[in-house]
Design an enzyme around this catalytic site. Structure first.
Site, mmCIF file in Angstrom:
data_model
loop_
_atom_site.group_PDB
_atom_site.id
_atom_site.type_symbol
_atom_site.label_atom_id
_atom_site.label_comp_id
_atom_site.label_asym_id
_atom_site.label_seq_id
_atom_site.Cartn_x
_atom_site.Cartn_y
_atom_site.Cartn_z
ATOM 1 N N SER A 140 0.884 -1.145 0.015
ATOM 2 C CA SER A 140 0.064 0.121 0.001
ATOM 3 C C SER A 140 1.107 1.256 -0.144
ATOM 4 O O SER A 140 1.919 1.494 0.288
ATOM 5 C CB SER A 140 -0.912 -0.038 1.172
ATOM 6 O OG SER A 140 -1.672 1.394 1.510
ATOM 7 N N TYR A 165 -2.016 -0.264 10.192
ATOM 8 C CA TYR A 165 -1.959 -0.891 8.998
ATOM 9 C C TYR A 165 -0.895 -0.532 8.041
ATOM 10 O O TYR A 165 -0.089 -1.376 7.307
ATOM 11 C CB TYR A 165 -3.265 -0.273 8.221
ATOM 12 C CG TYR A 165 -3.496 -0.853 6.624
ATOM 13 C CD1 TYR A 165 -3.947 -1.989 6.284
ATOM 14 C CD2 TYR A 165 -3.133 0.038 5.749
ATOM 15 C CE1 TYR A 165 -4.126 -2.367 4.966
ATOM 16 C CE2 TYR A 165 -3.230 0.095 4.506
ATOM 17 C CZ TYR A 165 -3.757 -1.192 3.938
ATOM 18 O OH TYR A 165 -3.868 -1.503 2.920
#
Length: 270
Positions: A165, A179
């Site tokens: 990501s 995350y």
């Protein structure tokens, strides 16, 4: 924990390249294949001729729909329910893939954010689950892929693509720094494992999507997040899952034969 199980539907005839006396083509494992980027990637790979083993967590109906769509492209495929943080489930997924042919590809896509907010307000069980799925799950799947693909273990070689990501370098403050930390770990895994397997016929890379139109935001309790933050994206829009899928497919394929240890950003300039 959801126990892994194999899809037992076998009524689709194998494509011509699977006929008797013809060497089997490689099989690609895709985790998190029931939705979003995973589902788009599975369909893109099916159209490119990959036989597939589709891993998913719990949504049987969604997985069945993806399974039907990839089989409609003329490839063989199975769907296997299981949790990527459970090593036994990971083994079952790869075993189901091996029933179709030699495993030569892995797309380690399963992930979640689960919660939006400052780290101080994020429950410990949520932090643990996010770290487990987004980092440990990728590590376990990549470990199993190395065991079945590496020429030093008798494999035929292959390619691993992890879905990281843009958060790994942006940090995602006030949203999900846990995350982001997990995805930064994925990037480190890619660099190290690529070096470890470079002389064993296995390439290891990642894609790092930015803001992509999937259900991950709604699942974290903020379905309107993309519309609220799209002005951060230099390209002026959010991405679509097929755009990420195309990057994954390129990294898996022969055109990227000299690419390993790379993290390809697919984030509209973020």
């Amino acid at each position: 924990m959801v126990a892994a199980r194999r899809d037992v539907t076998t009524d689709l005839a194998p494509p011509p390249c699977q006929a008797a006396g013809v060497a089997q083509r490689g099989v690609t494992v895709v985790t998190g294949a029931g939705r979003g980027i995973g589902a788009a990637t599975a369909l893109h790979l099916a159209r490119a001729g990959h036989d597939l083993a589709l891993g998913y967590l719990r949504d049987d109906d969604a997985a069945a729909e993806v399974l039907a769509s990839v089989r409609a492209e003329g490839v063989r495929a199975v769907a296997v329910r299981g949790d990527v943080v459970d090593a036994d489930d990971v083994d079952a997924l790869f075993a189901a893939a091996a029933d179709l042919g030699p495993v030569t590809g892995l797309v380690a896509n399963a992930g979640l954010t689960a919660h939006l907010g400052d780290l101080a307000c994020t429950p410990v069980d949520v932090v643990r689950r996010v770290l487990d799925v987004n980092l440990l799950g990728v590590v376990l799947c990549a470990r199993r892929a190395a065991q079945v693909m590496s020429t030093s273990y008798g494999g035929a070689g292959g390619s691993v693509v992890a879905v990281s990501s843009a958060a790994a370098t942006l940090g995602s403050a006030h949203e999900y720094v846990h995350y982001a930390a997990a995805k930064a770990g994925v990037d480190a895994l890619v660099v190290g494992l690529a070096k470890e397997l470079a002389d064993q016929g296995v390439r290891v890379n990642a894609v790092a999507p930015g803001m992509v139109r999937t259900s991950i935001h709604a699942a974290a309790g903020d379905p309107g997040r993309l519309e609220r933050v799209v002005d951060r994206v230099p390209a002026g829009r959010v991405g679509e899952p097929p755009e990420v899928a195309a990057a994954v497919a390129w990294l898996l394929g022969d055109e990227a034969s000299y690419v390993t240890g790379a993290v390809l950003r697919v984030a509209g300039g973020l």
